[in-house]
Design a protein around this motif. Structure first.
Motif, PDB file in Angstrom:
ATOM      1  N   ASN A 297     -36.913  28.270  -5.669  1.00 60.54           N
ATOM      2  CA  ASN A 297     -37.769  27.324  -6.395  1.00 60.54           C
ATOM      3  C   ASN A 297     -37.090  26.617  -7.567  1.00 60.54           C
ATOM      4  N   LEU A 298     -35.764  26.670  -7.616  1.00 59.42           N
ATOM      5  CA  LEU A 298     -35.092  25.903  -8.664  1.00 59.42           C
ATOM      6  C   LEU A 298     -35.061  24.426  -8.306  1.00 59.42           C
ATOM      7  N   PHE A 299     -35.117  24.176  -7.047  1.00 57.09           N
ATOM      8  CA  PHE A 299     -34.837  22.848  -6.536  1.00 57.09           C
ATOM      9  C   PHE A 299     -36.037  22.373  -5.736  1.00 57.09           C
ATOM     10  N   VAL A 300     -36.453  21.144  -5.965  1.00 61.03           N
ATOM     11  CA  VAL A 300     -37.572  20.612  -5.207  1.00 61.03           C
ATOM     12  C   VAL A 300     -37.126  19.353  -4.484  1.00 61.03           C
ATOM     13  N   SER A 301     -37.608  19.223  -3.275  1.00 65.35           N
ATOM     14  CA  SER A 301     -37.294  18.017  -2.526  1.00 65.35           C
ATOM     15  C   SER A 301     -38.610  17.321  -2.208  1.00 65.35           C
ATOM     16  N   ASP A 302     -38.786  16.140  -2.779  1.00 61.38           N
ATOM     17  CA  ASP A 302     -40.001  15.386  -2.471  1.00 61.38           C
ATOM     18  C   ASP A 302     -39.670  13.897  -2.408  1.00 61.38           C
ATOM     19  N   LEU A 303     -40.645  13.109  -2.027  1.00 55.50           N
ATOM     20  CA  LEU A 303     -40.370  11.685  -1.816  1.00 55.50           C
ATOM     21  C   LEU A 303     -40.013  10.986  -3.119  1.00 55.50           C
ATOM     22  N   MET A 304     -40.652  11.399  -4.221  1.00 53.94           N
ATOM     23  CA  MET A 304     -40.319  10.759  -5.491  1.00 53.94           C
ATOM     24  C   MET A 304     -38.835  10.947  -5.797  1.00 53.94           C
TER      25      MET A 304
ATOM     26  N   LEU B 100     -24.151  12.846  -9.875  1.00 54.29           N
ATOM     27  CA  LEU B 100     -24.583  14.179  -9.450  1.00 54.29           C
ATOM     28  C   LEU B 100     -25.542  14.774 -10.484  1.00 54.29           C
ATOM     29  N   GLY B 101     -25.192  14.598 -11.765  1.00 57.02           N
ATOM     30  CA  GLY B 101     -26.070  15.101 -12.812  1.00 57.02           C
ATOM     31  C   GLY B 101     -27.460  14.505 -12.710  1.00 57.02           C
ATOM     32  N   MET B 102     -27.502  13.199 -12.475  1.00 59.32           N
ATOM     33  CA  MET B 102     -28.812  12.539 -12.357  1.00 59.32           C
ATOM     34  C   MET B 102     -29.573  13.059 -11.149  1.00 59.32           C
ATOM     35  N   MET B 103     -28.836  13.309 -10.045  1.00 62.69           N
ATOM     36  CA  MET B 103     -29.512  13.805  -8.839  1.00 62.69           C
ATOM     37  C   MET B 103     -30.134  15.167  -9.108  1.00 62.69           C
ATOM     38  N   VAL B 104     -29.401  15.991  -9.842  1.00 58.40           N
ATOM     39  CA  VAL B 104     -29.921  17.316 -10.155  1.00 58.40           C
ATOM     40  C   VAL B 104     -31.163  17.205 -11.033  1.00 58.40           C
ATOM     41  N   MET B 105     -31.109  16.282 -12.009  1.00 62.27           N
ATOM     42  CA  MET B 105     -32.289  16.083 -12.865  1.00 62.27           C
ATOM     43  C   MET B 105     -33.502  15.695 -12.053  1.00 62.27           C
ATOM     44  N   VAL B 106     -33.258  14.761 -11.126  1.00 58.70           N
ATOM     45  CA  VAL B 106     -34.370  14.194 -10.371  1.00 58.70           C
ATOM     46  C   VAL B 106     -35.026  15.242  -9.476  1.00 58.70           C
ATOM     47  N   THR B 107     -34.226  16.207  -9.033  1.00 58.17           N
ATOM     48  CA  THR B 107     -34.763  17.177  -8.069  1.00 58.17           C
ATOM     49  C   THR B 107     -35.012  18.541  -8.689  1.00 58.17           C
ATOM     50  N   ALA B 108     -34.966  18.641 -10.016  1.00 58.45           N
ATOM     51  CA  ALA B 108     -35.131  19.954 -10.641  1.00 58.45           C
ATOM     52  C   ALA B 108     -36.595  20.356 -10.657  1.00 58.45           C
TER      53      ALA B 108
ATOM     54  N   TYR C 115     -31.813  20.977 -17.354  1.00 58.89           N
ATOM     55  CA  TYR C 115     -30.924  20.882 -18.503  1.00 58.89           C
ATOM     56  C   TYR C 115     -29.471  20.720 -18.064  1.00 58.89           C
ATOM     57  N   ILE C 116     -29.108  21.435 -17.006  1.00 55.64           N
ATOM     58  CA  ILE C 116     -27.718  21.330 -16.529  1.00 55.64           C
ATOM     59  C   ILE C 116     -27.437  19.916 -16.029  1.00 55.64           C
ATOM     60  N   GLY C 117     -28.394  19.380 -15.278  1.00 53.15           N
ATOM     61  CA  GLY C 117     -28.224  18.018 -14.783  1.00 53.15           C
ATOM     62  C   GLY C 117     -28.093  17.043 -15.925  1.00 53.15           C
ATOM     63  N   LEU C 118     -28.931  17.217 -16.928  1.00 54.58           N
ATOM     64  CA  LEU C 118     -28.919  16.317 -18.078  1.00 54.58           C
ATOM     65  C   LEU C 118     -27.574  16.361 -18.785  1.00 54.58           C
ATOM     66  N   GLU C 119     -27.066  17.570 -18.968  1.00 59.46           N
ATOM     67  CA  GLU C 119     -25.786  17.698 -19.666  1.00 59.46           C
ATOM     68  C   GLU C 119     -24.649  17.124 -18.836  1.00 59.46           C
TER      69      GLU C 119
ATOM     70  N   ALA D 284     -37.564  10.347 -14.358  1.00 58.97           N
ATOM     71  CA  ALA D 284     -37.842  11.516 -13.521  1.00 58.97           C
ATOM     72  C   ALA D 284     -38.036  12.753 -14.379  1.00 58.97           C
ATOM     73  N   MET D 285     -37.221  12.849 -15.446  1.00 56.42           N
ATOM     74  CA  MET D 285     -37.359  14.001 -16.334  1.00 56.42           C
ATOM     75  C   MET D 285     -38.754  14.028 -16.961  1.00 56.42           C
ATOM     76  N   ALA D 286     -39.213  12.847 -17.388  1.00 55.33           N
ATOM     77  CA  ALA D 286     -40.550  12.782 -17.972  1.00 55.33           C
ATOM     78  C   ALA D 286     -41.598  13.181 -16.948  1.00 55.33           C
ATOM     79  N   MET D 287     -41.424  12.697 -15.721  1.00 58.76           N
ATOM     80  CA  MET D 287     -42.398  13.029 -14.682  1.00 58.76           C
ATOM     81  C   MET D 287     -42.429  14.537 -14.426  1.00 58.76           C
ATOM     82  N   ARG D 288     -41.244  15.141 -14.287  1.00 56.15           N
ATOM     83  CA  ARG D 288     -41.184  16.570 -13.956  1.00 56.15           C
ATOM     84  C   ARG D 288     -41.713  17.412 -15.115  1.00 56.15           C
ATOM     85  N   LEU D 289     -41.223  17.132 -16.312  1.00 55.88           N
ATOM     86  CA  LEU D 289     -41.599  17.993 -17.440  1.00 55.88           C
ATOM     87  C   LEU D 289     -43.064  17.796 -17.813  1.00 55.88           C
TER      88      LEU D 289
END
Lengths: 488, 493
Positions: free
Chosen positions: A67-74, A116-124, A131-135, A254-259
């Protein structure tokens, strides 16, 4: 102890980009002489990643890696726009970097790591990967800003960006720890559950929320966390400014949406009030400060601040008195605005790059003087961009503003809509001024515009797309709405 | 009725033609650009003729309706249609475009293709405004039409053109953005419809009605322009090239007035009734005060600009008395003003092209060197002051009659303007045309050439025809105005 093999399939694109980043690193070490290799491989990677994302696309929301990673259409939609925007930005910037002798393979490697960082953020789906993606994104960006290492201004900009960015990361991390302390979970779905059951300590939760919002605001670049934006935009090499001003905005969205929406939806009343202040301050200050600018990169920076204010405006219109009826409408409007802004922003900085050449930065608004005489075609394209940013139809910027204002009015915040449109009129002034210098003034610099053919072609396509999407915005609008449908 | 989408043709023929003209590019191809622009303008006019000949004057319903889904996400439709109120403006607009292209034939030597294209595209966009039946579609055309005019004033304008262009743009933008919020509110209240015709039937409480009315008043009042938000117009007129002034006066000002009839009055009738005294007062101030302002002008274009404001005050006055004579008179006045003010600016343009001055003091005795021109100018000056048998008389007379029914003192005040109008126009005419030849520039003047003769003669015919036999104009609008008045009489509370 038993080890469960996670399902790698939803994360195929991320894994692919990570592997390619390593390949490029090796290639650029062992084939130093081949200059184009880094660029070509990066572009290929971005295109291939788009295919991988499309082929592994799933309609429903699925989780993996515990559950660290989510895959959705957004996430997939935003990832596709991020690849697109990075590919275009790298293409625009290539000639510019070559002129300044900084088109090293490492630059493209950093760009890919940033992607890659952005992709991780988007799918976190968890505070840690977020946080790792952001950094990962931010550290790569700091380095890219400083990439022209002999330029004092770039180094200064990178330093400012780094110090303020680190502060923002600290704020975010602090907020995350508060939320964890209150809710007992780092997973967004778990946090949402805890908040819903009122199992979390409200005071601590709200305290953490403030820090989370501050961190998001910094990454979006909205007032009062905007200080870095004009300096970094101006100081960074234009090719890097182009990168900063586009894809990271989507990642921040995406970060705003997720958080906020995934994790803390039940606190919407609280964070919406905070966002309201941020949005009004950004729209007011961004537009007023942009008027005073002579440097076009600074002007576009302030204009970007006000555009992000509009995105935030869309984000805060989702819940009215606990009624979630408007959520899809509001968030998809905000996303549509963000995507539209990326398209316009690409074209605007692309124009700055087009007019620059070796040893000359077309940074001042005065450098656009008489462009209509020098190149009527590109003057027309720049006019499209400026009118689109000012929100005049038939350009995409108008429909972006329309959809956000529509969401704000539907939520009943008339005064917000009135403030937003009055500031838009003030904002129209500085866009009109650019059109004015291009069309009404005589050129000072009559040298011919020399730019690589691919830049000319793609920039023209970009300008025309702004007009075409303004005539037929339906596709993009419904894509945004459809992408969010399953994720809310 | 036929299936040919005449309204779409009226919009897109000039726009696409304009793009084609733009594609001729540099000034080396200027002759080609001119001829192409003329052909497009004529074609644009030809496609509007069936709108008149095929118009059913007995019906008040929308005709030539086209309805297609445009942005289903917000239920925005490509919805076009005309009724008796709007149809004549499409013809007027297409007609004036031909005049503008002819007027710019020789004067414009720089960036010809861009000049012609701007006017053609503007003409198409304005046809779109007059025929849009969807709120967003209307708004989109309304805003987009600012861009070409902004460029026209800024590129080919006079000394102070940048100031005038930006002022024009920002003034209009402020008004229309507030209108956008009103449109979004209506969208929400009507349960997700942007159709203007749906909004006509939408019941609304008083308070929102007042707010919506005020939003519309600012949007359309700036465009009309009404006192006190008129100050952009004299600047824009003075700095614009002749063609720009003609389009501004003849068509652009009508957009605001048209907006009152299409939006304010039918959508929020109760607020319109309640706030009518405000609008009437503002209109009377425009008519009388601006009439006096016009009297003291030393610049011919400025004088005609102020005269336009004063005449448009008559139009808004006619609308808000809510009787048949008032509204029909105002509509006739709008069309007549389109011809007359267009012709006045063209006449001033003829003089300006030769002497390069708009100052009244720089002229005198023009009749000695330009007798043919002086005759035409005389006719238009008379029409501008409302002489019977010219089109100017019909509209003003109808509005004054309507005002008598409404309130004697309003009628009295409005009638004063007839004297004022005669005073400022004829006094200017006297100073410019009669008397001794004032200076060597005037002595060297050449009379109008065949091209100038042609467009002035056509306009003169229109002015006379409308003055002598206005029936073909009033006949078209009758049923629709009737229906509007019936609709307004019913409260929506």
């Amino acid at each position: 102890m038993n080890f469960v093999v996670p399902d790698f399939y939803p994360a195929a694109a991320e894994i692919f980009v990570a592997v390619m980043a390593l390949v490029i690193m090796l290639a650029s070490t062992f084939a130093r002489g081949v200059r184009w290799l880094g660029y070509a491989l990066t572009q290929l990677t971005l295109i291939a990643a788009a295919f991988v994302t499309i082929f592994t696309m799933q309609g429903e929301v699925s989780y993996t890696f515990s559950n660290l990673f989510v895959s959705d259409l957004m996430g997939q939609f935003l990832k596709l726009v991020i690849y697109f925007s990075m590919a275009v930005a790298l293409l625009y910037g290539r000639g510019y970097l070559a002129d300044r002798n900084i088109d090293k393979p490492e630059y493209y490697l950093l760009a890919l790591l940033m992607t890659l960082g952005m992709m991780v953020m988007v799918t976190a789906n968890h505070m840690l990967p977020m946080y790792i993606g952001l950094e990962m994104m931010s550290l790569a960006l700091y380095t890219m800003v400083a990439f022209d290492r002999d330029s004092g201004r770039s180094t200064e900009a990178a330093m400012k960006y780094f110090v303020l960015g680190a502060l923002a990361s600290g704020l975010l991390l602090y907020g995350m720890s508060m939320v964890y302390g209150a809710s007992g979970s780092l997973e967004f779905t778990g946090i949402a559950q805890a908040v819903y059951n009122q199992a979390a300590n409200q005071t601590v939760l709200l305290f953490g929320l403030v820090f989370l919002v501050a961190g998001i605001a910094f990454k979006l670049g909205v007032v009062p966390f905007h200080m870095w934006v004009p300096d970094v935009y101006q100081g960074a090499p234009t090719a890097v400014t182009l990168v900063i001003a586009t894809a990271p905005k989507l990642a921040a969205f995406a970060m705003a949406m997720r958080l906020l929406v995934w994790g803390l939806f039940d606190l919407a009343a609280q964070w919406q009030t905070m966002l309201m202040l941020l949005a009004v301050a950004s729209i007011v200050l961004g537009n007023l400060a942009a008027i005073a600018q002579q440097n076009i990169k600074r002007m576009l920076a302030y204009s970007g601040i006000s555009h992000m204010g509009f995105v935030v405006l869309g984000l805060l219109a989702g819940v009215v008195d606990g009624d979630r009826h408007f959520a899809l409408n509001a968030y998809s409007s905000a996303m549509f605005y963000a995507v539209s802004y990326v398209i316009m922003s690409l074209a605007s900085f692309g124009m700055v790059i087009l007019l620059s050449r070796a040893g000359f930065e077309a940074e001042n608004i005065g450098d656009f003087k008489g462009l209509n005489k020098r190149s009527p075609w590109f003057a027309l394209m720049m006019m499209f961009v400026m009118f689109s940013m000012a929100g005049i139809p038939f350009f995409i910027g108008f429909f972006a503003k329309l959809s956000v204002l529509q969401a704000v009015v539907a939520a009943g915040y008339f005064w917000l809509a009135v403030v937003a449109v009055i500031m838009s009129v003030i904002g129209a002034f500085y866009y009109l001024r650019v059109v004015k210098v291009m069309y009404f003034d005589a050129p000072e610099d009559t040298s011919e515009i020399r730019a690589p053919a691919e830049l000319r072609v793609l920039l023209s396509a970009n300008g025309l797309a702004i007009a075409a999407l303004g005539v037929a915005p339906q596709m993009l609008m419904s894509l945004c709405a459809y992408a969010l449908l399953a994720s809310l | 009725m036929t299936d040919i989408p005449f309204l779409s043709l009226a919009i897109w023929v000039p726009i696409l033609g304009g793009v084609l003209v733009l594609a001729t590019g540099s000034d080396r191809n200027a002759p080609l650009a001119r001829i192409l622009a003329f052909a497009v303008a004529v074609a644009g006019f030809v496609v509007t003729i069936p709108l008149y000949t095929g118009f059913d004057t007995s019906s008040s319903a929308m005709q030539f309706v086209e309805l297609q889904s445009w942005i289903p996400r917000f239920n925005i439709n490509y919805h076009l249609g005309v009724d008796g109120i709007s149809v004549l403006f499409l013809l007027l607009n297409a007609f004036i475009t031909i005049m503008v292209v002819m007027a710019g034939w020789q004067v414009i030597q720089e960036r010809v293709a861009q000049y012609m294209a701007a006017f053609l595209i503007m003409s198409g966009l304005m046809n779109g405004i007059f025929s849009a039946l969807d709120g967003v579609l209307f708004y989109v055309f309304f805003e987009a039409s600012l861009i070409p005019l902004y460029l026209v004033i800024g590129i080919w304008g006079g000394q102070n053109r940048v100031y005038a262009a930006i002022k024009f743009f920002l003034y209009t933008l402020l008004g229309s953005l507030l209108m956008l919020i009103a449109l979004l509110y209506l969208f929400m209240q009507s349960g997700g419809s942007f159709s203007i015709l749906d909004w006509h039937q939408l019941p609304l409480p008083m308070e929102p009605q007042i707010l919506i009315f005020l939003a519309f008043l600012i949007a359309f009042g700036v465009k009309v322009p009404m006192w006190p938000v008129h100050t952009w117009l004299p600047d824009a007129h003075v700095e614009a090239p002749t063609g720009g002034s003609v389009v501004l006066a003849a068509i652009a000002l009508k957009l605001g007035a048209y907006g009152f009839l299409r939006f304010s009055i039918p959508i929020v009738p109760d607020a319109a009734h309640q706030l009518a005294p405000v609008v009437i007062t503002l209109s009377l101030i425009a008519v009388i005060y601006i009439g006096f302002v016009a009297l003291v002008q030393t610049d011919m274009k400025k004088l005609v600009a102020y005269s336009s404001i004063s005449h448009m005050g008559f139009v808004t006055l006619g609308f808000f008395m809510f009787n048949q004579l008032g509204i029909e008179g105002a509509l006739v006045q709008m069309i007549s003003h389109g011809f007359v003010s267009g012709a006045m600016f063209l006449c001033i343009g003829v003089l300006y092209d030769r002497v390069h001055s708009r100052q009244i003091a720089d002229y005198g005795g023009v009749v000695h060197t330009m007798p043919k021109f002086a005759a035409f100018f005389m006719l238009f000056a008379m029409a501008n002051s409302g002489l019977p048998a010219t089109s100017g008389f019909v509209g003003e007379f109808m509005v004054v009659l309507g005002a008598v029914k409404f309130n004697f003192w309003v009628a009295f005040a409005a009638a004063v303007t007839l004297i004022l109008g005669a005073a400022y126009t004829l006094w200017m005419y006297k100073r410019v045309v009669f008397g001794k030849v004032a200076n060597s520039h005037v002595a060297e003047l050449e009379d109008i050439n065949a091209r100038e003769f042609a467009f002035l003669a056509i306009l003169a015919l229109c002015v006379l025809a409308m003055g002598l036999y206005p029936f073909p104009f009033t006949e078209v609008m009758h049923a629709s105005v009737d229906e509007l008045l019936r609709h307004v009489a019913v409260s929506k509370l």
